[in-house]
Design a protein around this motif. Sequence first.
Motif, PDB file in Angstrom:
ATOM      1  N   ALA A  86      73.816  88.219 -43.556  1.00  0.00           N
ATOM      2  CA  ALA A  86      74.343  89.001 -44.683  1.00  0.00           C
ATOM      3  C   ALA A  86      75.392  89.979 -44.191  1.00  0.00           C
ATOM      4  N   THR A  87      76.423  90.201 -45.007  1.00  0.00           N
ATOM      5  CA  THR A  87      77.372  91.271 -44.694  1.00  0.00           C
ATOM      6  C   THR A  87      76.687  92.591 -45.051  1.00  0.00           C
ATOM      7  N   PRO A  88      77.013  93.685 -44.343  1.00  0.00           N
ATOM      8  CA  PRO A  88      76.345  94.972 -44.590  1.00  0.00           C
ATOM      9  C   PRO A  88      76.370  95.418 -46.054  1.00  0.00           C
ATOM     10  N   ASP A  89      77.476  95.130 -46.751  1.00  0.00           N
ATOM     11  CA  ASP A  89      77.586  95.555 -48.150  1.00  0.00           C
ATOM     12  C   ASP A  89      76.678  94.759 -49.083  1.00  0.00           C
ATOM     13  N   MET A  90      76.073  93.671 -48.566  1.00  0.00           N
ATOM     14  CA  MET A  90      75.183  92.857 -49.397  1.00  0.00           C
ATOM     15  C   MET A  90      73.710  93.185 -49.163  1.00  0.00           C
ATOM     16  N   MET A  91      73.430  94.115 -48.242  1.00  0.00           N
ATOM     17  CA  MET A  91      72.033  94.382 -47.913  1.00  0.00           C
ATOM     18  C   MET A  91      71.250  95.003 -49.070  1.00  0.00           C
ATOM     19  N   GLY A  92      71.944  95.668 -49.975  1.00  0.00           N
ATOM     20  CA  GLY A  92      71.273  96.201 -51.167  1.00  0.00           C
ATOM     21  C   GLY A  92      70.725  95.068 -52.019  1.00  0.00           C
ATOM     22  N   VAL A  93      71.495  93.989 -52.104  1.00  0.00           N
ATOM     23  CA  VAL A  93      71.075  92.800 -52.858  1.00  0.00           C
ATOM     24  C   VAL A  93      69.953  92.075 -52.113  1.00  0.00           C
ATOM     25  N   VAL A  94      70.161  91.883 -50.794  1.00  0.00           N
ATOM     26  CA  VAL A  94      69.177  91.164 -49.983  1.00  0.00           C
ATOM     27  C   VAL A  94      67.853  91.935 -49.922  1.00  0.00           C
ATOM     28  N   GLY A  95      67.943  93.273 -49.981  1.00  0.00           N
ATOM     29  CA  GLY A  95      66.743  94.114 -49.918  1.00  0.00           C
ATOM     30  C   GLY A  95      65.719  93.762 -50.982  1.00  0.00           C
ATOM     31  N   ARG A  96      66.162  93.221 -52.102  1.00  0.00           N
ATOM     32  CA  ARG A  96      65.238  92.827 -53.183  1.00  0.00           C
ATOM     33  C   ARG A  96      64.322  91.684 -52.739  1.00  0.00           C
ATOM     34  N   LEU A  97      64.744  90.994 -51.671  1.00  0.00           N
ATOM     35  CA  LEU A  97      63.962  89.855 -51.177  1.00  0.00           C
ATOM     36  C   LEU A  97      63.067  90.223 -50.000  1.00  0.00           C
ATOM     37  N   GLY A  98      63.025  91.512 -49.670  1.00  0.00           N
ATOM     38  CA  GLY A  98      62.257  91.967 -48.508  1.00  0.00           C
ATOM     39  C   GLY A  98      60.825  91.454 -48.481  1.00  0.00           C
ATOM     40  N   ARG A  99      60.180  91.466 -49.627  1.00  0.00           N
ATOM     41  CA  ARG A  99      58.766  91.071 -49.689  1.00  0.00           C
ATOM     42  C   ARG A  99      58.542  89.592 -49.400  1.00  0.00           C
ATOM     43  N   VAL A 100      59.556  88.777 -49.693  1.00  0.00           N
ATOM     44  CA  VAL A 100      59.385  87.339 -49.450  1.00  0.00           C
ATOM     45  C   VAL A 100      60.027  86.898 -48.135  1.00  0.00           C
ATOM     46  N   LEU A 101      61.159  87.518 -47.762  1.00  0.00           N
ATOM     47  CA  LEU A 101      61.820  87.132 -46.515  1.00  0.00           C
ATOM     48  C   LEU A 101      61.144  87.756 -45.298  1.00  0.00           C
ATOM     49  N   GLY A 102      60.679  89.002 -45.455  1.00  0.00           N
ATOM     50  CA  GLY A 102      60.065  89.730 -44.340  1.00  0.00           C
ATOM     51  C   GLY A 102      58.912  88.996 -43.676  1.00  0.00           C
ATOM     52  N   PRO A 103      57.879  88.615 -44.447  1.00  0.00           N
ATOM     53  CA  PRO A 103      56.725  87.920 -43.847  1.00  0.00           C
ATOM     54  C   PRO A 103      57.084  86.595 -43.183  1.00  0.00           C
ATOM     55  N   LYS A 104      58.191  85.991 -43.601  1.00  0.00           N
ATOM     56  CA  LYS A 104      58.613  84.715 -43.016  1.00  0.00           C
ATOM     57  C   LYS A 104      59.533  84.919 -41.811  1.00  0.00           C
ATOM     58  N   GLY A 105      59.822  86.176 -41.488  1.00  0.00           N
ATOM     59  CA  GLY A 105      60.712  86.471 -40.367  1.00  0.00           C
ATOM     60  C   GLY A 105      62.160  86.110 -40.642  1.00  0.00           C
ATOM     61  N   LEU A 106      62.537  86.108 -41.931  1.00  0.00           N
ATOM     62  CA  LEU A 106      63.879  85.679 -42.320  1.00  0.00           C
ATOM     63  C   LEU A 106      64.812  86.823 -42.727  1.00  0.00           C
ATOM     64  N   MET A 107      64.303  88.046 -42.700  1.00  0.00           N
ATOM     65  CA  MET A 107      65.115  89.183 -43.144  1.00  0.00           C
ATOM     66  C   MET A 107      66.253  89.437 -42.149  1.00  0.00           C
ATOM     67  N   PRO A 108      67.498  89.516 -42.629  1.00  0.00           N
ATOM     68  CA  PRO A 108      68.616  89.801 -41.721  1.00  0.00           C
ATOM     69  C   PRO A 108      68.420  91.150 -41.028  1.00  0.00           C
ATOM     70  N   ASN A 109      68.905  91.246 -39.794  1.00  0.00           N
ATOM     71  CA  ASN A 109      68.717  92.466 -39.012  1.00  0.00           C
ATOM     72  C   ASN A 109      69.921  92.677 -38.098  1.00  0.00           C
ATOM     73  N   PRO A 110      70.458  93.905 -38.053  1.00  0.00           N
ATOM     74  CA  PRO A 110      71.620  94.155 -37.186  1.00  0.00           C
ATOM     75  C   PRO A 110      71.336  93.852 -35.717  1.00  0.00           C
ATOM     76  N   LYS A 111      70.091  94.089 -35.260  1.00  0.00           N
ATOM     77  CA  LYS A 111      69.758  93.864 -33.844  1.00  0.00           C
ATOM     78  C   LYS A 111      69.850  92.405 -33.440  1.00  0.00           C
ATOM     79  N   SER A 112      69.637  91.518 -34.394  1.00  0.00           N
ATOM     80  CA  SER A 112      69.726  90.094 -34.075  1.00  0.00           C
ATOM     81  C   SER A 112      71.088  89.519 -34.457  1.00  0.00           C
ATOM     82  N   GLY A 113      71.994  90.394 -34.909  1.00  0.00           N
ATOM     83  CA  GLY A 113      73.346  89.952 -35.237  1.00  0.00           C
ATOM     84  C   GLY A 113      73.472  89.240 -36.562  1.00  0.00           C
ATOM     85  N   THR A 114      72.442  89.379 -37.409  1.00  0.00           N
ATOM     86  CA  THR A 114      72.488  88.672 -38.699  1.00  0.00           C
ATOM     87  C   THR A 114      72.898  89.586 -39.861  1.00  0.00           C
TER      88      THR A 114
END
Length: 229
Positions: free
Chosen positions: A116-144
């Motif tokens: 995700a681009t940084p400006d899209m993280m507000g949108v992606v944040g809505r998926l935290g509950r479903v992406l997080g447990p699957k290890g799919l949440m974008p993260n700056p440390k992993s370059g995503t």
Amino acid sequence: MKRGKNYQEKMKLVDRQKLYDLDEAVESVKKTATAKFDETVEAHIKLGVDSRHADQQVRGAIVLPHGTGKSVKVLVFAKGDKATEATQAGADYVGAEDMVEKITKENWFDFDVVVATPDMMGVVGRLGRVLGPKGLMPNPKSGTVTFEVAKAVSDIKAGKVEYRLDKTNIIHVPVGKASFTQEQLNENLSVLLDAIKKAKPASSKGTYFRSVTITSTMGPGIKINPAKI
């Protein structure tokens, strides 16, 4: 746990008491990967850190020289020029709010990595509950989470893997396929271990590499001598 006859036969090829050199371990893991499919070779690395402490986290991402042998589907959250860049770089899916809706309403997860681009993280944040447990949440440390979406997609397609500690202070990472040559597996594993070595937290005391084990999907674990890493 009772093991099957095939597994018992594979066990005869491995000395459970021995700490192998890296080359020997890779040679042995290839010998024990006898399934009818191309088994994945994984590294399991236990570190002498405590993941409960923020200053002892070990996390990062590297591009393996020979990739993982797996084709990876990439979903990119971006708009405008960045969406075009992602598509041209080979992203499998590109979108914004439409992708959020597809995931939440259709329970769609036909992707392996999310960028995700940084400006899209507000949108992606809505998926935290479903992406997080699957290890799919974008993260700056992993370059995503980056504006360099083309590079991120290219790296992931080339064999970029993320490494991070689990709750038991172990890192689990695929390093290739059993069909890879010994040299390819050696190089991939060496690059991974070198990256983890460089990521050693300053606050970590004592032995850093507690144990390093490699295994194929259906094969036994083969221990590498951590003192020689």
